[in-house]
Design an enzyme around this catalytic site. Structure first.
Site, PDB file in Angstrom:
ATOM      1  CG  ASN A 187      -0.279   0.151   2.504  1.00 22.92           C
ATOM      2  OD1 ASN A 187      -0.023   1.269   2.937  1.00 22.92           O
ATOM      3  ND2 ASN A 187       0.076  -0.954   3.125  1.00 22.92           N
ATOM      4  CG  LEU A 188       0.607   5.864  -1.887  1.00 28.26           C
ATOM      5  CD1 LEU A 188       1.885   5.725  -2.685  1.00 28.26           C
ATOM      6  CD2 LEU A 188      -0.431   6.643  -2.706  1.00 28.26           C
ATOM      7  CB  ALA A 219       3.199   0.726   4.109  1.00 26.52           C
ATOM      8  NE  ARG A 220       5.020   0.274  -3.156  1.00 23.37           N
ATOM      9  CZ  ARG A 220       4.054  -0.612  -3.373  1.00 23.37           C
ATOM     10  NH1 ARG A 220       2.815  -0.345  -3.016  1.00 23.37           N
ATOM     11  NH2 ARG A 220       4.326  -1.764  -3.954  1.00 23.37           N
ATOM     12  CB  CYS A 231      12.764  10.371  -2.326  1.00 17.41           C
ATOM     13  SG  CYS A 231      11.277  11.387  -2.216  1.00 17.41           S
ATOM     14  CB  CYS A 289      10.832  12.790  -6.503  1.00 16.08           C
ATOM     15  SG  CYS A 289      12.197  13.340  -5.459  1.00 16.08           S
ATOM     16  CB  CYS A 335     -24.341  14.187  -3.199  1.00 13.90           C
ATOM     17  SG  CYS A 335     -23.265  14.778  -4.490  1.00 13.90           S
ATOM     18  CB  CYS A 342      10.495  16.122  -3.774  1.00 16.31           C
ATOM     19  SG  CYS A 342       9.917  14.817  -2.679  1.00 16.31           S
ATOM     20  CB  CYS A 383      13.944  13.970  -0.793  1.00 14.70           C
ATOM     21  SG  CYS A 383      13.699  14.207  -2.557  1.00 14.70           S
TER      22      CYS A 383
HETATM   23 ZN   LIG Z   1      11.597  13.343  -3.154  1.00 11.00          ZN
END
Ligand SMILES: [Zn+2]
Length: 571
Positions: free
Chosen positions: A36-37, A39-40, A76, A79, A91, A356, A359
């Protein structure tokens, strides 16, 4: 490779405090195999903080990807903006669903917590319980008292199940039909008649006494084919038996149950509840198998893909451990052999994006109605929901808000008391147009500035969340892209197949799945490689340049060329 290797396995959630920066510092590199995003993103931040190289990976069906992230040398994981899971206007879910996924999200996110979970923590509180908003008039919404869905004194579980069924699929639908404004250009929903359905059941010879579910309403009812689409009567029976089962067999969970795609009874309930709603609205009903996939955002895994990607991860890890980080590459596993006769294409790891927020050092912009958005919403929807922070702290002038384990009890009480207040009414002059808020998360060693802009008159259809984030942030691109990642994730059939790709012409496609995997399908990865190598512009499928190989027009990327410009040329 090393028969004598010592492996220490830790089991747990990677977000637990024991797996903090110090834990990550102990390693030479980190290999991600997450699903899942959130946790990444969390691991990305910890690897940045610990200055440990990260090999990130993901698969989606036949597609796969491996990338390497080294602080200061490559981009990263965050980024490039990652689309967030698609959200639906409340709705639409509440009043005017027109797709199976609308019914499934309604059953899973709204109804399930209302009946079995913590209703005050669920989206449904503001949906089934509260008043309708804006253009929809709100008559239907008001009629519901959340306490209606509590079991009454002395009420049998079957009685309760039938009462809830009648409320959801008869009373509520009748109310909605009376909101005539909604049905000028749509077919109004049709209520279901439970008595008629039960009479069918009695005549059908299956007996009217409901069998005990013992963990599975389907098994108890003999509906064992997960690929079959039940008829309305079967859905009604599953609904009733599943509700009863939660009440009779899992009473200890009531009030706190959470939907889990691996919970058979929960999936059965969501399948039946969403199909019954679909039946009211004339939307095609779905099998248990399909519903489970859509409710759990599941793309079914392919062992071969996972094996290939695992191999690619090891190759990159070897380079890191051999002290050759500059040799690391990003790899894409394609669905079919590409134009260059390769199933796997590789490119140099892109350099970091100076804008980003994770980072880099840039600011992000947040546009909200500062008189309406509360601190609670800012924390839940923006900071935790969109920025994936765990325990955010906010400061702006004399205003301070903190979360975390080190706080004194009176501090916790004080900060909690601020949560219901609109941003503009917070202490120290409030968070208003032009405020620059320092946002940080101790656990993730995350720091950024958020510049607030005030705007009124949000259109719920366009911005169901009521805010806009700018900067190099995970943007809700799903809203703008018809081939939305979550649509892909929740509807496996919509995965980019060779046929679909061919129909659209030989286009390079960068797709991101809901769990944050970038997958690339292309007949010619060169353009995509070049596009990614620029590290600039938006790398959307529709914007990627492509050598169409027919008119000899070849998109070329000069260093620093904006990808968007490039596309204009090739289109
Ligand atoms: Zn980055």
């Amino acid at each position: 490779m090393r028969p004598g290797v010592d492996i220490t396995a830790y089991q747990g959630n990677v977000k637990e405090a024991r797996f903090g920066v110090d834990f990550f510092r102990r390693f030479d590199c980190v290999l991600n195999g997450l699903d899942n995003l959130e946790a990444r993103r969390h691991v990305n931040r910890l690897c940045l903080a610990a200055e440990v190289p990260l090999v990130e990976s993901g698969t989606a069906g036949f597609l796969g990807q491996v990338s390497v992230h080294i602080k200061g040398a490559t981009e990263c994981f965050e980024c490039q903006p990652k689309p967030t899971p698609k959200t639906f206007p409340v709705c639409t879910l509440r009043n005017t669903p027109d797709k199976p996924i609308h019914c499934i999200v309604w059953a899973k996110e709204m109804l399930f917590p209302l009946l079995f979970g913590a209703p005050e923590a669920s989206d449904l509180n503001e949906t089934i319980g509260a008043e309708g908003s804006g253009e929809d008039g709100g008559e239907a919404g008001q009629a519901d008292d959340p306490s209606f869905y509590q079991r009454r004194e002395g009420e049998g579980s079957r009685q309760y199940a039938e009462r809830v069924f009648r409320q959801l699929y008869s009373t509520k639908i009748e109310e909605l039909r009376r909101m005539e404004d909604l049905w000028h250009s749509r077919r109004p929903p049709e209520p279901l008649n439970l008595d008629a359905l039960l009479a069918l059941e009695a005549n059908g010879g299956s007996g009217s006494a409901a069998p005990a579910a013992k963990g599975s309403a389907c098994k108890a009812l003999g509906l064992t084919d997960a690929h079959a689409v039940w008829d309305v009567q079967q859905n009604a029976r599953v609904f009733l038996v599943a509700v009863q089962a939660f009440l009779d067999e899992r009473a200890d969970e009531l009030g706190a149950a959470q939907f889990d795609k691996d919970d058979q009874l929960a999936v059965e309930f969501v399948t039946a509840a969403s199909n019954l709603r679909a039946a009211c609205y004339g939307i095609p009903m779905q099998s248990l198998f399909v519903t489970k996939g859509m409710a759990g955002n599941i793309i079914h895994a392919i062992a071969t893909t996972n094996a290939i990607v695992s191999g690619l991860i090891v190759l990159e890890a070897l380079k890191l451990l051999a002290g050759a980080p500059a040799a690391c590459q990003t790899s894409f596993l394609h669905q079919q052999v590409s134009g260059s006769k390769r199933l796997v294409s590789r490119m140099a790891a892109p350099t970091s994006n100076p804008a980003c927020m994770v980072c880099g050092t840039a600011q992000a912009g947040l546009v909200v109605d500062t008189h309406r958005m509360t601190l609670q919403q800012l924390v839940d929807k923006v900071l935790k929901g969109r920025l994936a922070l765990l325990a955010p702290s906010l400061s702006c002038g004399s205003f301070l808000y903190e979360e975390g384990q080190d706080l004194e009890e009176d501090e916790v009480t004080f900060y909690r008391s601020l949560l219901p207040r609109p941003l503009a009414s917070l202490p120290g002059g409030g968070l208003v147009n032009g405020s620059i808020v320092e946002v940080s998360d101790q656990e993730q060693q995350f720091k950024a500035q958020l510049v607030i802009s005030h705007r009124e008159d949000w259109d719920e259809e366009v911005h169901p969340e009521g805010f806009e984030l700018s900067g190099s942030l995970p943007a809700a691109e799903a809203e703008q892209q018809p081939a939305a990642p979550t649509a892909t994730a929740s509807e496996p059939a919509a995965l980019p197949t060779s046929a679909a790709t061919a129909a659209k012409g030989p286009k390079a496609e960068l797709q991101e799945t809901a769990d944050g995997v970038v997958v690339l399908t292309s007949d010619d990865e060169e353009a995509a490689e070049a596009a990614a190598a620029t590290g600039k512009g938006k790398r959307k499928a529709s914007e990627l340049a492509e050598d169409d190989g027919q008119d000899g027009k070849r998109a070329r990327v000069q260093e620093g060329t904006d990808v968007v410009d490039l596309l204009d040329d090739s289109d």
